[in-house]
Design a protein around this motif. Sequence first.
Motif, PDB file in Angstrom:
ATOM      1  N   ILE A   1       0.860  -1.180   0.000  1.00 48.05           N
ATOM      2  CA  ILE A   1       0.000   0.000   0.000  1.00 48.05           C
ATOM      3  C   ILE A   1       0.897   1.231   0.000  1.00 48.05           C
ATOM      4  CG2 ILE A   1      -0.213   0.026   2.522  1.00 48.05           C
ATOM      5  CD1 ILE A   1      -3.059   1.151   2.110  1.00 48.05           C
ATOM      6  N   SER A   2       0.523   2.245  -0.809  1.00 42.18           N
ATOM      7  CA  SER A   2       1.334   3.456  -0.938  1.00 42.18           C
ATOM      8  C   SER A   2       0.448   4.689  -0.849  1.00 42.18           C
ATOM      9  CB  SER A   2       2.091   3.459  -2.272  1.00 42.18           C
ATOM     10  OG  SER A   2       2.965   2.352  -2.360  1.00 42.18           O
ATOM     11  N   PHE A   3       1.055   5.810  -0.450  1.00 43.93           N
ATOM     12  CA  PHE A   3       0.331   7.066  -0.285  1.00 43.93           C
ATOM     13  C   PHE A   3       1.072   8.169  -1.036  1.00 43.93           C
ATOM     14  CE2 PHE A   3      -0.141   4.425   3.449  1.00 43.93           C
ATOM     15  CZ  PHE A   3      -1.525   4.392   3.649  1.00 43.93           C
ATOM     16  N   GLY A   4       0.311   9.149  -1.525  1.00 42.48           N
ATOM     17  CA  GLY A   4       0.924  10.250  -2.236  1.00 42.48           C
ATOM     18  C   GLY A   4       0.165  11.544  -2.049  1.00 42.48           C
ATOM     19  N   GLY A   5       0.871  12.650  -2.191  1.00 40.16           N
ATOM     20  CA  GLY A   5       0.254  13.968  -2.134  1.00 40.16           C
ATOM     21  C   GLY A   5       0.930  14.888  -3.128  1.00 40.16           C
ATOM     22  N   SER A   6       0.207  15.900  -3.618  1.00 48.86           N
ATOM     23  CA  SER A   6       0.788  16.810  -4.614  1.00 48.86           C
ATOM     24  C   SER A   6       0.258  18.220  -4.419  1.00 48.86           C
ATOM     25  CB  SER A   6       0.474  16.322  -6.032  1.00 48.86           C
ATOM     26  OG  SER A   6      -0.913  16.423  -6.296  1.00 48.86           O
ATOM     27  N   LYS A   7       1.028  19.178  -4.938  1.00 45.66           N
ATOM     28  CA  LYS A   7       0.637  20.585  -4.897  1.00 45.66           C
ATOM     29  C   LYS A   7       1.141  21.265  -6.165  1.00 45.66           C
ATOM     30  CE  LYS A   7      -0.826  24.533  -3.059  1.00 45.66           C
ATOM     31  NZ  LYS A   7      -0.688  25.382  -4.277  1.00 45.66           N
TER      32      LYS A   7
END
Length: 829
Positions: A742-748
């Motif tokens: 399981i992996s998590f990501g965020g962006s801006k």
Amino acid sequence: MRKSLSPLFVCLITVITAGAQTTTNGRITGAIKDVSERPVDAATVSLLKAKDSSLVKISLSDKKGGFEFEKIADGKYLVSITAAGLSKAYGHSFELSSVNNTIDLGTFEMTKQIAEIGNVSVTAKRPLIENKIDRTVVNVESSITNAGNSALDVLEKSPGITVDNNGVVSLKGKQGVIILIDGKQTYLGGNDLVNYLRSLTAAQLDQIEIMSQPPAKYDASGNSGLINIKTKKGTQTGYNGSITLSGIFANYIKSPNSINMNYRKGKVNLFGQYSYTYWEGFNNINIERYFGRVSEKEFQSLFDQNSFLHFRSNTHSFRAGMDYFANKRTTLGFALNGTFNKFSSKGETSSDFLNKDYDLISYNKAFPTNEGPWKNLGLNLNFKTTLDKTGKELSADVDVVYYKNDNTQNSDNYNYNPDGTLVTPVDPILNPNPYLLRGHLPGEINIYTARMDYTQPLKEGAKFDAGWKAGYVKNDNDARYSYYLNGLPEKDTFRSNHFIYEENVNAAYINFSKQFKKWGIQTGLRMENTNVKGNQLAKKNQQFDTSYLQLFPTIYLSYAANKANNFTLSYSRRIDRPNYQDMNPFQFFLDQYTYRQGNPYLKPQTSHNVELSYNYKGQLTISANYTRTTDIINDVLKQNDSTRVTFQTKENVAERTNIGLSINYNKPLTKWWTIGAFANIFNNHFEGFVNNLDLKADIATYMINMNHQFKFNKGWGAEVSGFYRSKILASGLIIGEPMGVISFGGSKQILKGKGSIRLNLNDPFWLQYFRGYTKFGNIDTRITSRWDNRRYTVTFTWRFSKGQNQPQARRRAGSAQDEQNRIGQGGQQ
């Protein structure tokens, strides 16, 4: 049991609840055209609530530009329309009611999209997954958790694809996948293929096309189908490009970086890419081998091996070329690409030899090293012309590809008594102690291919395609082994070899397609003539010379019940020729007691493939498949109980039957939440003859991929993704235990939309590692492998451009579509 079923249960509940809707009998229709009055096919039409613009339904326009929504509840709505290369269009709000439950919105006109407004780049957001009639398309940049990853990582997250601990790629549970880069094979395998895919950053990739049943135009190789990795290429006049910088923080630092440039003016389009990747990691492997196993608790001796391999690589790769638009009908082009890799690995292996009471008999210490430069250069020349106004097309490609490596392999082995003194060797001449092995393994591959394709539209929407291809490959590998005896080097005549392999494949194909109202048919036939020669120069009478001619039919039958429901039935016969590395008879060592060896006498494996699929509004695809493969190429372990030596090789050992069912579902649930789910259950059944024993083995496996994307205000975004695979029969002899991640990501978005920062937490709980075992004949082995998979990545991307969008520049597939992928698969993580 409860733990292993929960991911499948979650997936099914998500799909069921997401698809539940309350409907009435409202109906909305319309049409779309561009400024040239031509219908716009495959445009995405979104039905939105007028109150808050929340999404209700999505439809795709047909070939005539028409679209339709059915069973819509009463209320006020509006529509938005997007299509590649065209500006987004909106309609006025309208109301459905019991009095007025059928509304025709008329015709929408879409204009070409302007690439830059006030120095702010405008890009259309594509869905992560697109389900098409003959392939599944993954839009790489649409996933936040792809940031900073390599092409190999992106493949592993894609629907239906698995990558095992050796880097071998499977599609829907079947090995034998052909990997193309922009339609061209890489001609790589083993560590070379893994390192090359790792050197390609996600920032360089545009799409991944997954085709389980490729048409006759493609090479017949690949029992499981084709995976085409398409790289980015600019579509604007003027200049445009991007720069991506990434830092990966794990046990060892990694850093993939790239720059993409495109310049187009008048009749000339120039493009170029460069990437530099520093990759450092490890493999921690434990192998337990039981000898003389009588029962679960009774055995004669145990070999307990622990290996730690530390490796690093520096990879520079580039791609540059030009398209020259001689006139409106004719385009000429060339592309030059290359990869330069310097790889090194050092290891330490400790092996204990125990008796049945777990008392130490002796132990071995080994220090393997492997290093050397590797380089690849390729040149493609291409031509395409439209012959007349009816759309007749003629295209041609010529490819020249060159690979060279200069590997050095050493293995220092020391055998000790329990008290720490060196064991006195039984044969100090052939098997001294310490055993100090030295290997120099230079190799070259030269590939020359050419092809020509012709397309002719016929009356009433029919189309005829034909073409031919010729290719020649020469693979020259020279293994020079020596070992030290009394402090002096001695040539190892048993392991030294010089293997030359030559192959010539000539092919021709025809293909016909036509639409009959709701029915569609596409059928093709490919003929391939193969001529191969092999010669082990260091071994007398060790050569072969073979020729064969084979036919490979394909057929697709489609039925569109209505705009929402489509059915497709397809059949193909395919071939999977052995990888060049698998045919190389040289030995590659982990230690004195464990090594891998190629088999120059491998034969191609052939398969019959049948697939039935159902597609609902481009959102839901359900497929059932059946594949029967003969002369299956399998990993085989061979063990000498007296010397305790075990080696792995490849053999044509069995017939495999694969039966599977898959579900692929992708849909925006709300304005800010999009879901993607893939589930696959399949059974691999092997039946054959291995190590003079009958083999019968089968197991049912299920696999789940999930992706949730969230879009927030002010350029913020987030993503949660992962996969789970149950127990799998990886080959006829090796069973892999369940594995998941399981992996998590965020962006801006920053710099007024021109830049972005992405954070990716890949496998933060370190769930993904390989566990497997083999119990067959005198083989009783258990394997555990961990690698540097828990990674935290920060990626910065800056996009720059000046100009306007133009039709997509050509992305040449080249003529090298089979040879470039056959240098084997496997490697380290």
